[in-house]
Design an enzyme around this catalytic site. Structure first.
Site, short mmCIF file in Angstrom:
data_model
loop_
_atom_site.label_atom_id
_atom_site.label_comp_id
_atom_site.label_asym_id
_atom_site.label_seq_id
_atom_site.Cartn_x
_atom_site.Cartn_y
_atom_site.Cartn_z
N HIS A 1 5.23 -9.73 10.42
CA HIS A 1 5.95 -9.64 9.14
C HIS A 1 7.43 -9.91 9.41
O HIS A 1 8.01 -9.35 10.35
CB HIS A 1 5.84 -8.24 8.54
CG HIS A 1 4.45 -7.86 8.12
ND1 HIS A 1 3.82 -8.38 7.01
CD2 HIS A 1 3.57 -6.99 8.67
CE1 HIS A 1 2.61 -7.84 6.90
NE2 HIS A 1 2.45 -7.00 7.90
N HIS B 1 0.81 -1.23 0.00
CA HIS B 1 0.00 0.00 0.00
C HIS B 1 0.84 1.28 0.00
O HIS B 1 0.73 2.14 0.86
CB HIS B 1 -1.11 0.00 1.05
CG HIS B 1 -0.75 -0.18 2.50
ND1 HIS B 1 0.29 0.46 3.10
CD2 HIS B 1 -1.35 -0.92 3.46
CE1 HIS B 1 0.31 0.13 4.39
NE2 HIS B 1 -0.65 -0.71 4.62
N ASP C 1 1.92 -6.23 14.07
CA ASP C 1 2.82 -5.42 13.25
C ASP C 1 4.03 -4.90 14.05
O ASP C 1 5.05 -4.53 13.45
CB ASP C 1 2.07 -4.22 12.66
CG ASP C 1 1.20 -4.61 11.46
OD1 ASP C 1 1.49 -5.62 10.82
OD2 ASP C 1 0.24 -3.87 11.17
N HIS D 1 -1.22 -0.45 14.84
CA HIS D 1 -1.49 0.89 14.36
C HIS D 1 -2.95 1.09 13.96
O HIS D 1 -3.27 2.11 13.33
CB HIS D 1 -0.56 1.20 13.16
CG HIS D 1 -0.80 0.28 11.97
ND1 HIS D 1 -1.15 0.77 10.74
CD2 HIS D 1 -0.82 -1.06 11.84
CE1 HIS D 1 -1.31 -0.22 9.88
NE2 HIS D 1 -1.11 -1.35 10.54
N ASP E 1 -4.03 -8.04 5.53
CA ASP E 1 -2.86 -8.91 5.34
C ASP E 1 -2.79 -9.98 6.43
O ASP E 1 -2.08 -10.98 6.28
CB ASP E 1 -1.55 -8.11 5.26
CG ASP E 1 -1.38 -7.10 6.36
OD1 ASP E 1 -2.39 -6.62 6.92
OD2 ASP E 1 -0.22 -6.76 6.67
N TYR F 1 10.31 0.02 8.61
CA TYR F 1 8.95 -0.39 8.98
C TYR F 1 8.38 0.54 10.04
O TYR F 1 7.25 1.03 9.93
CB TYR F 1 8.98 -1.84 9.50
CG TYR F 1 7.61 -2.44 9.61
CD1 TYR F 1 7.07 -3.18 8.56
CD2 TYR F 1 6.83 -2.24 10.73
CE1 TYR F 1 5.79 -3.70 8.64
CE2 TYR F 1 5.55 -2.75 10.82
CZ TYR F 1 5.05 -3.49 9.78
OH TYR F 1 3.78 -4.00 9.85
N GLU G 1 -6.39 -5.72 9.92
CA GLU G 1 -5.96 -5.40 8.55
C GLU G 1 -5.87 -6.68 7.71
O GLU G 1 -5.47 -7.74 8.20
CB GLU G 1 -4.62 -4.63 8.56
CG GLU G 1 -4.36 -3.97 7.23
CD GLU G 1 -3.26 -2.91 7.26
OE1 GLU G 1 -2.58 -2.74 8.28
OE2 GLU G 1 -3.07 -2.25 6.21
N HIS H 1 -5.15 -8.41 14.79
CA HIS H 1 -5.19 -7.18 14.00
C HIS H 1 -6.09 -7.42 12.79
O HIS H 1 -5.96 -8.42 12.09
CB HIS H 1 -3.75 -6.87 13.58
CG HIS H 1 -3.57 -5.65 12.74
ND1 HIS H 1 -4.45 -4.60 12.73
CD2 HIS H 1 -2.57 -5.30 11.87
CE1 HIS H 1 -4.00 -3.67 11.88
NE2 HIS H 1 -2.87 -4.08 11.34
FE1 FEO Z 1 -1.34 -3.45 9.82
FE2 FEO Z 1 0.56 -6.01 8.66
O1 FEO Z 1 -1.01 -5.03 8.91
#
Ligand code: FEO
Length: 393
Positions: A220, A24, A161, A142, A82, A189, A80, A78
């Site tokens: 990640h 993104h 994250d 976040h 991903d 990051y 999000e 989380h």
């Molecule tokens: Fe905030 Fe890796 O997603």
């Protein structure tokens, strides 16, 4: 594709995205991974899932340990996509119970209206028999839904994250890869994902400081086990906004005048003993810029004027920076123009909204800098360098 055991009864079952180059808007030259973790025992628990497009990797890796239909519980740290993109499909296949924070339940309901989610309380626990999970809410790290999950008996903090890096690797641990690459990507990051939330991260670190953390299993990249103290120290420093004697000069140019100004200003800053990075945005990218801005004391931005507006590549990076809010740094704006000259004014507005302090007047030059005006640019850089020496955020 196989799972990788990270300690007895806990496997990494995530997906590696070797060729992702843009997350993104954040450049990811080293790819990334979406880390999911399987805890097996009296109850089988999956901590997070993966992006929808790599669901098959997740299923194959889980399948190398247990039948995926035997998962009893899925933790969503989380919302999000991903990390939750495969959640509905996996839940429908396994019938597993899904738990998340209260905000996570709310967010997941908007993405997956048919999914049943149970909310857990901050510091709530789930007894798995021989293992215990504890949940620690970390709102706005976040997203509002974000939380850590701590596996008490094994000392694993599943930190979503937090502490992550965009690295695709066959290795899982920090002591198995090049430490410079790891820190570079961890820094980038933080700068691009977590920079606006420094105070929140300091609170989160406070809430886990008494835990016996033996692994930081982020969502990640690489898991931290040997360098936990070092990455927590780095996060503490970044979250406090600590900066070195470094300036970043970010510019773009149409016919070379703003480049000349940028380079002369940089020379002036350097003449005061400061480290300087000069970045032409159209030859770089916004996420690399923020990587450099994170530990800089001064951010100097230059744009030519086009049709009385900011040059579009500079508008891009200035808008991005405004969202990431690198508060408390010294800022200065400059640029060349032909007649209208609106770019620098517009640039200053973005920089002020990003939280930069702008005590100096803007430096604007019409058409091409004369030799005398180039001296003015050098002097402007020297003034910035002198201010940096005593600057405190
Ligand atoms: Fe905030 Fe890796 O997603």
């Amino acid at each position: 594709m196989k799972a990788q055991e990270i300690c007895e009864g806990v496997h990494w079952v995530g997906a590696i995205d070797w060729n992702l180059r843009n997350f993104h808007g954040y450049s990811t030259p080293r790819g990334t991974s979406y880390n999911a973790y399987l805890i097996t025992g009296e109850k089988n628990v999956l901590v997070d899932t993966v992006k929808h497009s790599v669901y098959d990797q997740l299923i194959e890796r889980i399948g190398s340990v247990i039948d995926p239909s035997e998962i009893d519980l899925i933790i969503s740290n989380h919302t999000e996509m991903d990390h939750s993109g495969s959640l509905l499909r996996l839940q429908q296949m396994s019938g597993a119970k899904v738990i998340a924070s209260a905000k996570g339940k709310e967010g997941l309901a908007m993405h997956f209206p048919q999914l049943e989610v149970e909310a857990v309380d901050n510091q709530g626990k789930v007894d798995l028999g021989s293992k215990t999970l504890r949940f620690i809410e970390t709102p706005m790290l976040h997203w509002p839904d974000s939380m850590f999950t701590f596996l008490e008996e094994d000392g694993i903090l599943f930190s979503m994250d937090g502490f992550g890096q965009h690295i695709a690797s066959e290795r899982r641990f920090d002591d198995e890869i090049d430490g410079c690459v790891l820190m570079q990507e961890a820094t980038k990051y933080y700068a691009n994902i977590l920079m606006p939330f420094g105070k929140k991260f300091l609170s989160a670190l406070e809430s886990v400081k008494d835990l016996d953390i033996r692994m930081l299993a982020c969502s990640h990249g690489i898991i931290w086990r040997s360098g936990i103290g070092a990455i927590i120290d780095s996060y503490t420093s970044w979250a406090k906004g600590e900066a070195g004697m470094k300036a970043v000069v970010i510019y773009d140019t149409m016919w070379g005048s703003t480049r000349t100004m940028a380079e002369d200003i940089a020379e002036g800053i350097a003449s005061k003993g400061m480290e300087v990075k000069v970045i032409r945005i159209s030859n770089s990218d916004r996420s690399q810029v923020m990587h450099e801005v994170l530990d800089a004391r001064a951010v100097v931005m230059g744009s030519p004027t086009i049709n009385n507006c900011l040059f579009p590549p500079m508008a891009d990076v200035a808008t991005y920076m405004k969202g990431l809010r690198p508060k408390g740094k010294l800022g200065a704006a400059f640029g060349s123009y032909g007649w209208g000259g609106g770019a620098v004014k517009e640039l200053r507005g973005h920089m002020e909204k990003a939280g930069l302090k702008m005590p100096l007047e803007d430096l604007r030059i019409r058409y091409r800098p004369t030799p005398e005006q180039r001296e003015d640019c050098f002097d402007y850089g020297q003034e910035i360098g002198e201010m940096m020496a005593d600057w405190s955020p």
